[in-house]
Design an enzyme around this catalytic site. Structure first.
Site, PDB file in Angstrom:
ATOM      1  N   ARG A  46       0.823  -1.122  -0.020  1.00 34.03           N
ATOM      2  CA  ARG A  46       0.052   0.094  -0.139  1.00 34.03           C
ATOM      3  C   ARG A  46       0.749   1.298   0.000  1.00 34.03           C
ATOM      4  NH1 ARG A  46      -2.252  -2.798   4.978  1.00 34.03           N
ATOM      5  NH2 ARG A  46      -0.399  -3.844   4.583  1.00 34.03           N
ATOM      6  N   GLY A  47       2.093   0.983   0.245  1.00 37.63           N
ATOM      7  CA  GLY A  47       3.065   2.195   0.627  1.00 37.63           C
ATOM      8  C   GLY A  47       3.160   3.320  -0.598  1.00 37.63           C
ATOM      9  N   GLU A 103       7.020   2.674  -6.208  1.00 35.89           N
ATOM     10  CA  GLU A 103       7.286   2.149  -4.856  1.00 35.89           C
ATOM     11  C   GLU A 103       7.543   3.083  -3.907  1.00 35.89           C
ATOM     12  OE1 GLU A 103       6.587  -0.158  -2.693  1.00 35.89           O
ATOM     13  OE2 GLU A 103       7.362  -1.965  -3.058  1.00 35.89           O
ATOM     14  N   ASP A 104       7.048   3.254  -2.616  1.00 37.51           N
ATOM     15  CA  ASP A 104       7.462   4.350  -1.955  1.00 37.51           C
ATOM     16  C   ASP A 104       8.984   4.261  -1.240  1.00 37.51           C
ATOM     17  OD1 ASP A 104       6.650   2.019  -0.518  1.00 37.51           O
ATOM     18  OD2 ASP A 104       6.143   3.196   1.291  1.00 37.51           O
ATOM     19  N   ASP A 107      14.002  -0.860   0.559  1.00 35.76           N
ATOM     20  CA  ASP A 107      14.966  -1.263   1.451  1.00 35.76           C
ATOM     21  C   ASP A 107      15.936  -2.457   1.254  1.00 35.76           C
ATOM     22  OD1 ASP A 107      15.583  -1.653   4.289  1.00 35.76           O
ATOM     23  OD2 ASP A 107      13.824  -1.270   5.005  1.00 35.76           O
ATOM     24  N   GLY A 109      15.307  -4.562  -0.778  1.00 33.84           N
ATOM     25  CA  GLY A 109      15.260  -4.863  -2.116  1.00 33.84           C
ATOM     26  C   GLY A 109      14.534  -6.040  -2.348  1.00 33.84           C
ATOM     27  N   THR A 111      11.495  -7.302  -1.875  1.00 33.62           N
ATOM     28  CA  THR A 111       9.875  -7.215  -2.335  1.00 33.62           C
ATOM     29  C   THR A 111      10.075  -6.951  -3.882  1.00 33.62           C
ATOM     30  OG1 THR A 111       9.289  -6.300  -0.263  1.00 33.62           O
ATOM     31  CG2 THR A 111       7.865  -6.212  -2.093  1.00 33.62           C
ATOM     32  N   LEU A 112      10.931  -5.966  -4.107  1.00 34.77           N
ATOM     33  CA  LEU A 112      10.925  -5.486  -5.564  1.00 34.77           C
ATOM     34  C   LEU A 112      11.467  -6.662  -6.547  1.00 34.77           C
ATOM     35  CD1 LEU A 112      10.300  -2.878  -7.051  1.00 34.77           C
ATOM     36  CD2 LEU A 112      12.629  -2.282  -6.791  1.00 34.77           C
ATOM     37  N   PHE A 156      14.498   5.050  10.618  1.00 34.37           N
ATOM     38  CA  PHE A 156      13.238   4.624  10.601  1.00 34.37           C
ATOM     39  C   PHE A 156      12.306   5.523  10.375  1.00 34.37           C
ATOM     40  CE2 PHE A 156      10.269   2.183  13.759  1.00 34.37           C
ATOM     41  CZ  PHE A 156       9.184   1.843  12.657  1.00 34.37           C
ATOM     42  N   ASP A 163       3.892   3.651   6.549  1.00 30.57           N
ATOM     43  CA  ASP A 163       3.411   3.431   7.703  1.00 30.57           C
ATOM     44  C   ASP A 163       4.077   3.189   8.831  1.00 30.57           C
ATOM     45  OD1 ASP A 163       3.602   0.754   6.564  1.00 30.57           O
ATOM     46  OD2 ASP A 163       2.753   0.057   8.382  1.00 30.57           O
ATOM     47  N   ARG A 169       0.049   6.909   7.436  1.00 30.76           N
ATOM     48  CA  ARG A 169       0.538   7.169   5.841  1.00 30.76           C
ATOM     49  C   ARG A 169       0.003   8.360   5.184  1.00 30.76           C
ATOM     50  NH1 ARG A 169       1.579   1.802   4.006  1.00 30.76           N
ATOM     51  NH2 ARG A 169       0.561   0.014   5.126  1.00 30.76           N
TER      52      ARG A 169
HETATM   53  C1  PRP Z   1       7.463  -1.921   2.804  1.00 28.45           C
HETATM   54  C2  PRP Z   1       7.513  -0.720   1.188  1.00 28.45           C
HETATM   55  C3  PRP Z   1       8.203  -1.577   0.216  1.00 28.45           C
HETATM   56  C4  PRP Z   1       8.856  -2.744   1.023  1.00 28.45           C
HETATM   57  C5  PRP Z   1      10.237  -2.258   1.036  1.00 28.45           C
HETATM   58  O1  PRP Z   1       6.226  -2.320   2.258  1.00 28.45           O
HETATM   59  O2  PRP Z   1       6.272  -0.094   1.035  1.00 28.45           O
HETATM   60  O3  PRP Z   1       7.085  -2.209  -0.561  1.00 28.45           O
HETATM   61  O4  PRP Z   1       8.370  -2.563   2.394  1.00 28.45           O
HETATM   62  O5  PRP Z   1      11.010  -3.364   1.713  1.00 28.45           O
HETATM   63  P1  PRP Z   1      12.156  -4.492   0.974  1.00 28.45           P
HETATM   64  O6  PRP Z   1      12.842  -3.725  -0.074  1.00 28.45           O
HETATM   65  O7  PRP Z   1      13.132  -4.799   2.175  1.00 28.45           O
HETATM   66  O8  PRP Z   1      11.535  -5.692   0.388  1.00 28.45           O
HETATM   67  P2  PRP Z   1       5.393  -2.950   3.405  1.00 28.45           P
HETATM   68  O9  PRP Z   1       5.720  -4.759   3.246  1.00 28.45           O
HETATM   69  O10 PRP Z   1       5.580  -2.645   4.865  1.00 28.45           O
HETATM   70  O11 PRP Z   1       3.763  -3.124   3.024  1.00 28.45           O
HETATM   71  P3  PRP Z   1       2.905  -1.817   2.920  1.00 28.45           P
HETATM   72  O12 PRP Z   1       3.699  -1.015   1.871  1.00 28.45           O
HETATM   73  O13 PRP Z   1       1.765  -2.095   2.730  1.00 28.45           O
HETATM   74  O14 PRP Z   1       3.537  -0.774   3.947  1.00 28.45           O
HETATM   75 MG    MG Z   2       4.763  -1.205   5.563  1.00 21.89          MG
HETATM   76 MN    MN Z   3       4.967  -1.628   0.390  1.00 16.05          MN
END
Ligand code: PRP
Ligand code: MG
Ligand code: MN
Length: 185
Positions: A46-47, A103-104, A107, A109, A111-112, A156, A163, A169
């Site tokens: 959702r970010g 993406e917001d 971190d 990397g 997820t991406l 942080f 969030d 948010r």
């Molecule tokens: C956060 C952020 C990215 C991801 C980055 O999402 O929005 O999608 O983590 O982290 P990474 O690079 O270590 O993978 P989150 O999982 O918190 O979900 P959200 O967007 O719903 O808050």
């Molecule tokens: Mg999150």
């Molecule tokens: Mn996210």
């Protein structure tokens, strides 16, 4: 409801600076994709939603908007395997589309990296990433980032889509959490 001011250590990126940079990215994307007839922006929920909705106001090329949601496998969250599962898939077939993933923050990397794998298998014409924030010190896996709003230190952060335990948010700035004060509350 706790007031964020009780645990805000500092405002890292002011609303004006954010909006200015978002406008610049929108202009850059509009230029780079000026000849595209198949542009799609995909927001990972959702970010990225605040960034996406502000960004597209500055994109002058016709484009579609899509959303997807993913969740990490296992209890160790994304730190375990880094593999993600799609919990909400795209409506659109992205074959032969020019896709920008929005993406917001990046971190680790993970997820991406996982989402890029999943989407590239669908054979888009092109695929790249636009992230508002790049916490580059935390990177564990390489991910190619074409558009980056701000590279930020390993702090942080919350606000503007990011969030704090699912809240805050909506804040118009990116702030740093004072973790001691946050936990005390
Ligand atoms: C956060 C952020 C990215 C991801 C980055 O999402 O929005 O999608 O983590 O982290 P990474 O690079 O270590 O993978 P989150 O999982 O918190 O979900 P959200 O967007 O719903 O808050
Ligand atoms: Mg999150
Ligand atoms: Mn996210």
């Amino acid at each position: 409801m706790r007031d964020y001011k009780d645990f805000l250590a500092e405002v890292l990126i002011e609303p004006e600076a954010l909006q200015k940079r978002v406008a610049e990215l929108g202009a850059l994307i509009s230029h780079d994709y000026r000849d595209s007839d198949a542009l799609v922006l995909i927001c990972i929920l959702r970010g990225g939603v605040l960034f996406l909705s502000d960004l597209i106001r500055h994109i002058t090329v016709p484009h579609a908007v899509e959303f997807m949601a993913v969740s990490s496998y296992g209890s160790g969250k994304r730190e375990s395997t880094g593999q993600v599962r799609i919990t909400l898939d795209l409506n659109m077939n992205i074959h032969d589309k020019d896709v920008i993933l929005v993406e917001d923050i990046i971190d680790s990397g993970r997820t991406l990296a996982s989402v890029l794998d999943l989407l590239s298998a669908r054979k888009p014409r092109s695929l790249c990433v636009c992230t508002l924030l790049d916490k580059s010190e935390r990177r564990e896996v390489y991910v190619p980032l074409r558009y980056v709003g701000f590279t930020i230190p390993n702090k942080f952060v919350f606000g503007y889509g990011l969030d704090l335990d699912e809240l805050y948010r909506n804040l118009p700035f990116v702030g740093v959490v004072d973790e001691d004060r946050y936990r005390e509350g």
